[in-house]
Write a protein that holds these residues in place. Structure first.
Motif, PDB file in Angstrom:
ATOM      1  N   ARG A 275       0.836  -1.213   0.000  1.00 41.59           N
ATOM      2  CA  ARG A 275       0.000   0.000   0.000  1.00 41.59           C
ATOM      3  C   ARG A 275       0.869   1.260   0.000  1.00 41.59           C
ATOM      4  NH1 ARG A 275      -5.186  -1.247   0.442  1.00 41.59           N
ATOM      5  NH2 ARG A 275      -5.785  -3.194   1.465  1.00 41.59           N
ATOM      6  N   THR A 276       2.024   1.180   0.608  1.00 40.24           N
ATOM      7  CA  THR A 276       2.930   2.329   0.683  1.00 40.24           C
ATOM      8  C   THR A 276       4.340   1.882   0.338  1.00 40.24           C
ATOM      9  OG1 THR A 276       3.387   1.983   3.029  1.00 40.24           O
ATOM     10  CG2 THR A 276       1.534   3.436   2.482  1.00 40.24           C
ATOM     11  N   GLN A 292       5.712  -3.158  -6.090  1.00 39.51           N
ATOM     12  CA  GLN A 292       4.541  -3.472  -6.904  1.00 39.51           C
ATOM     13  C   GLN A 292       4.939  -4.357  -8.080  1.00 39.51           C
ATOM     14  OE1 GLN A 292       4.992   0.345  -6.615  1.00 39.51           O
ATOM     15  NE2 GLN A 292       6.674   0.073  -8.047  1.00 39.51           N
ATOM     16  N   ASP A 308      10.226   5.399  -9.297  1.00 41.83           N
ATOM     17  CA  ASP A 308      10.367   5.338  -7.832  1.00 41.83           C
ATOM     18  C   ASP A 308      11.776   5.770  -7.427  1.00 41.83           C
ATOM     19  OD1 ASP A 308       7.789   4.231  -7.581  1.00 41.83           O
ATOM     20  OD2 ASP A 308       8.529   2.166  -7.437  1.00 41.83           O
ATOM     21  N   ARG A 330       8.120  10.984   3.756  1.00 41.28           N
ATOM     22  CA  ARG A 330       6.691  11.310   3.632  1.00 41.28           C
ATOM     23  C   ARG A 330       6.417  11.990   2.303  1.00 41.28           C
ATOM     24  NH1 ARG A 330       7.379  12.435   9.246  1.00 41.28           N
ATOM     25  NH2 ARG A 330       7.697  14.666   8.853  1.00 41.28           N
ATOM     26  N   GLU A 333       6.363   9.375  -0.460  1.00 43.32           N
ATOM     27  CA  GLU A 333       5.079   8.660  -0.485  1.00 43.32           C
ATOM     28  C   GLU A 333       4.011   9.488  -1.183  1.00 43.32           C
ATOM     29  OE1 GLU A 333       3.568   5.511  -0.479  1.00 43.32           O
ATOM     30  OE2 GLU A 333       4.927   5.356   1.230  1.00 43.32           O
ATOM     31  N   TRP A 334       3.955  10.754  -0.829  1.00 46.28           N
ATOM     32  CA  TRP A 334       2.947  11.636  -1.427  1.00 46.28           C
ATOM     33  C   TRP A 334       3.199  11.821  -2.919  1.00 46.28           C
ATOM     34  CZ3 TRP A 334       3.556  16.420  -3.815  1.00 46.28           C
ATOM     35  CH2 TRP A 334       2.379  17.127  -4.059  1.00 46.28           C
ATOM     36  N   ARG A 336       4.817   9.835  -5.094  1.00 45.91           N
ATOM     37  CA  ARG A 336       4.728   8.641  -5.925  1.00 45.91           C
ATOM     38  C   ARG A 336       3.326   8.033  -5.970  1.00 45.91           C
ATOM     39  NH1 ARG A 336       6.303   8.042  -9.693  1.00 45.91           N
ATOM     40  NH2 ARG A 336       6.351   5.761  -9.720  1.00 45.91           N
ATOM     41  N   ALA A 337       2.479   8.334  -5.011  1.00 47.77           N
ATOM     42  CA  ALA A 337       1.177   7.670  -4.928  1.00 47.77           C
ATOM     43  C   ALA A 337       0.329   7.813  -6.198  1.00 47.77           C
ATOM     44  CB  ALA A 337       0.407   8.173  -3.707  1.00 47.77           C
ATOM     45  N   ARG A 340       1.879   5.577  -9.025  1.00 51.08           N
ATOM     46  CA  ARG A 340       1.803   4.154  -8.666  1.00 51.08           C
ATOM     47  C   ARG A 340       0.389   3.623  -8.807  1.00 51.08           C
ATOM     48  NH1 ARG A 340       2.435   2.283  -3.495  1.00 51.08           N
ATOM     49  NH2 ARG A 340       3.042   0.240  -4.304  1.00 51.08           N
ATOM     50  N   TRP A 341      -0.560   4.289  -8.172  1.00 51.97           N
ATOM     51  CA  TRP A 341      -1.904   3.733  -8.124  1.00 51.97           C
ATOM     52  C   TRP A 341      -2.639   3.865  -9.451  1.00 51.97           C
ATOM     53  CZ3 TRP A 341      -2.838   0.167  -4.907  1.00 51.97           C
ATOM     54  CH2 TRP A 341      -2.146   0.136  -3.684  1.00 51.97           C
TER      55      TRP A 341
END
Length: 391
Positions: A275-276, A292, A308, A330, A333-334, A336-337, A340-341
């Motif tokens: 998820r992260t 992933q 990434d 942090r 994460e913000w 790349r989200a 990625r998703w």
């Protein structure tokens, strides 16, 4: 980490994503101390590894900046259609010339890319042995979060400020992550020899069994990825001549004609994603297939991993100015989200939807392809996403 301490970075995995991260970090973070771990001995020859990699234009540009982009066959056109043909032989054609770029991407063998990347890292270590290290032939047994760092257990326990895991493997061999789905499909991969194939043209064909693709390797050679159901595999019982005959019924005329086929290898397919990227219990980051593993329908797994790596290094560079790694992670994460998703959702949808046997599904897919071809702005948007991801 304070103003007088350099970043201690461990990279676990010396595949293309891990080595790209290490090489980029060595250049962009001149005071960081970087160690690359891999279970593979340094003297094991990877040049002959014939697995095929599809690079987007963004990945090609990154590898060129790192000075490790070898010769590769350019993808100048992508032709997408479905079988059986419907809605007036609908197909989507994306061409580099229409997008104002010299190529959409490139195709090459795994060993052709990783061998020069490893040589580049070995040269970097030789030039700066006090700052850069390689621990090949050294499998990492465990990563243990610590206060403001992580312990890497590779026979000898060592402390680092950050550990990046880029050692993913294939779906069948992975422990299951937070988001997972077994597509119950097998990918048969190998090399096809084509008569009448157009240089630089990649073919994506959606069939009732699953997607099949031909990626240009140069000359008369194309890499084949042929996805079929695992439980009722139509490929496994066929001999080489029968497989050639079936492929010529699968692919459109635009592909040319398959005249020969190498022995094929089979790989189970599935989605397996964290998820992260950043672990919740410490400074452990997973990128590429370690974060992933996707269906190969769009050929985007490696490209996602390279993005990434690039984003992580860019963010860590800022962290060395602010001395705040946790805030930097942090931001990673913000940042790349969305990319990625979006890619996870797209590949998952395609892997599932193009095998649906619902009434009217084939017609709907044909209408969708025809609409995409008829709407240049939408096709341009899709092409940019495939070349560069979400920006």
């Amino acid at each position: 980490m304070d103003a007088t301490t350099s970043l201690q970075l461990a990279v676990v995995g010396a595949g293309p994503v891990g080595l790209a991260l290490a090489l980029h970090a060595a250049s962009a973070l001149p005071h960081a101390q970087i160690t690359v771990f891999d279970a593979r001995p340094a003297d094991r020859d990877v040049a002959g590894d014939a697995r095929t990699l599809a690079l987007s234009l963004g990945s090609v540009q990154l590898l060129r900046r790192l000075g490790v982009m070898p010769g590769a066959e350019a993808i100048t056109e992508v032709h997408v259609s479905q079988q059986p043909p419907s809605f007036g032989q609908a197909a989507v054609c994306i061409r580099a010339a229409d997008e104002g770029v010299p190529q959409l991407g490139a195709v090459l063998r795994y060993g052709t890319l990783v061998a020069p990347m490893q040589r580049a890292w070995e040269a970097a270590v030789a030039a700066q042995p006090g700052r850069l290290r390689m621990r090949f032939g050294t499998p990492v047994a465990a990563l243990k979060p610590q206060a403001d760092g992580v312990e890497v257990d590779a026979g000898i326990a060592e402390r680092f400020d950050l550990a990046v895991v880029a050692e993913g493997g294939v779906f069948a061999e992975q422990a299951r992550k937070a988001v997972t789905h077994d597509y119950a499909q097998t990918a048969w991969v190998g090399t096809a020899t084509l008569d009448g194939g157009t240089p630089g043209r990649a073919i994506e064909r959606f069939t009732r069994h699953g997607p099949a693709a031909l990626l240009p390797l140069g000359g008369t050679q194309w890499a084949l990825v042929w996805c079929v159901p695992r439980a009722d595999d139509p490929v496994q019982p066929l001999d080489a001549a029968q497989r050639v005959a079936v492929l010529n019924s699968v692919f459109p005329e635009a592909a040319g004609r398959v005249v020969a086929l190498s022995p094929l290898k089979a790989f189970p397919l599935g989605l397996n994603a964290e998820r992260t990227l950043v672990s919740g219990d410490g400074r452990i980051v997973r990128i590429g297939n370690a974060a992933q593993t996707l269906h190969p329908v769009a050929g985007q797994g490696l490209n996602l991993g390279l993005r990434d790596a690039y984003t992580l290094v860019a963010t860590l560079r800022h962290a060395l100015d602010t001395h705040d790694i946790d805030a930097a992670l942090r931001r990673v994460e913000w940042a790349r989200a969305p990319d990625r998703w979006a890619m996870i959702a797209t590949t998952d949808f395609l892997a599932r939807s193009f095998t649906w046997q619902l009434p009217g599904a084939a017609l709907a897919r044909g209408l969708g392809l025809a609409a995409l071809q008829a709407l240049p702005p939408v096709k341009h948007w899709l092409a940019r996403r495939m070349m560069f991801g979400s920006r």
